[in-house]
Enzyme design. Structure first.
Site, PDB file in Angstrom:
ATOM      1  N   HIS A   1       0.814  -1.211   0.000  1.00  0.00           N
ATOM      2  CA  HIS A   1       0.000   0.000   0.000  1.00  0.00           C
ATOM      3  C   HIS A   1       0.852   1.269   0.000  1.00  0.00           C
ATOM      4  CE1 HIS A   1      -0.394  -0.432   4.686  1.00  0.00           C
ATOM      5  NE2 HIS A   1       0.858  -0.270   4.308  1.00  0.00           N
ATOM      6  N   ASN A   2       0.383   2.240  -0.784  1.00  0.00           N
ATOM      7  CA  ASN A   2       0.966   3.581  -0.866  1.00  0.00           C
ATOM      8  C   ASN A   2       2.374   3.618  -1.453  1.00  0.00           C
ATOM      9  OD1 ASN A   2      -0.899   3.760   1.933  1.00  0.00           O
ATOM     10  ND2 ASN A   2      -1.178   5.401   0.424  1.00  0.00           N
TER      11      ASN A   2
END
EC number: 2.3.1.191
Length: 346
Positions: A245-246
């Site tokens: 994520h991210n």
């Protein structure tokens, strides 16, 4: 190797499409592309690596794509380019059996929700499921068994091979290629621990893929916890890659098989990550970095160049000896420091 759906081209046509210089009979037709040693009299081949130059005199190909400096050694017709490997890439697309094989329309077994926006010439295969609010651009191909979650957008001329899963709220640019089994937008690995157990953190961000992105089979790109996971234009991702994520990956970077990138790490433009490379979380990798296979990166990299970690393969007996030495390095370093200090005091 030829296929029933593969077209035939004259050498003159190929030279024009590639911007190559033709030496030989331009009317000769070829129906396939093969290696230098396997090509037959109706196929074209290429020479992009000097290691294979020794096979050139014996090739049976109708023509060879090669560098101008090698034309005199070619026993048959040739097409010359300064970058024959780039020319080979273009040839491969011309002879791709999937090239031009499309059947626009929605298969009767597909499930398409109300409110889905479909561009021109969209193809949706058997058993595909497309939820509400999805937008598919012109020429998008959705293969059998694909699932596209609510409010996702897929740009023009993108292709999803069989059994691709795109979660809700994912944005995919134009001309993307997603191979079978890849998952775009699953939850990132986010949990809070209270001392006794784990509590899930809802992943509220999304995933944004730029134009001309390719994702290999069984790779995963997780959605962001709050902001989005961002994949730039022309990024190439091999099979069985995990992007957490991210993560952000800059334009024109390439990731080989089994790369793993932990959360919130930023990879620059024009970076190359070899097979099995691992990047720890919250790092910054600047533009123009190449990390060789099976390396582990635990600190940010701020200067472009080639980076490696680990040791190459060796005999087990030698490795066992070296492993003993590794354990002694700290003691040896301290001993050397004492000796140097003693020498300086004399």
């Amino acid at each position: 190797m030829t296929h029933a759906h593969t077209p035939a081209f004259t050498l003159e046509e190929l030279a024009e499409r590639l911007g190559a210089t033709l030496i030989g009979d331009g009317r000769r037709r070829v129906t396939g592309l093969a290696t230098l040693t396997e090509a037959g009299p109706e196929e074209i081949t290429f020479l992009a690596n000097r290691a294979y130059l020794k096979y050139l005199p014996e090739t049976r190909a109708a023509a060879v794509l090669l560098h101008p400096g090698q034309a005199e050694e070619c026993p048959t017709a040739c097409l010359t380019l300064d970058n024959p490997y780039l020319g080979y890439a273009a040839l491969s697309r011309l002879f791709d059996p999937l090239n031009g094989r499309r059947s626009p329309g929605i298969h009767p077994s597909a499930v398409v929700a109300d409110g889905v926006a479909l561009g021109r010439d969209v193809e949706i295969g058997p058993q595909a499921v497309i939820e509400s609010g999805v937008s598919l651009g012109d020429g998008v191909v959705v293969g059998p068994g694909c699932m596209i979650g609510a409010d996702s957008r897929i740009g023009a001329d993108s292709r999803l091979h069989a059994n691709v899963t795109v979660y809700h709220g994912v944005i995919i640019g134009e001309r993307a290629i997603l191979h079978s089994g890849c998952v775009i937008g699953a939850d990132g690995f986010g949990f809070a621990h209270d001392g006794g157990g784990w509590h899930k953190i809802a992943q509220l961000g999304g995933v944004v893929l730029g134009d001309d992105v390719e994702v290999g089979s069984c790779s995963s790109i997780d959605r962001g916890a709050l902001g989005d996971t961002l994949i730039g234009d022309d990024v190439k991702i091999d099979s069985q890659v995990q992007i957490a994520h991210n993560v952000q990956i800059g334009d024109h970077s390439a990731l080989a098989g089994c790369v793993g990138i932990a959360g919130s790490t930023k990879v620059g433009r024009h970076c190359l990550l070899g097979g099995g490379v691992g990047l720890s979380g919250h790092l910054t990798i600047c533009d123009g970095v190449q990390v060789t296979g099976m390396s582990l990166v635990t600190n940010s990299i701020h200067e472009p160049g080639v980076y490696s970690s680990g040791t190459g393969a060796m005999s087990n007996a030698q490795w066992r000896k070296n492993a003993v030495r590794f354990k002694q390095l700290d003691a040896l370093a301290k001993r050397l420091a004492r000796l140097e200090k003693a020498q300086e005091s004399r």
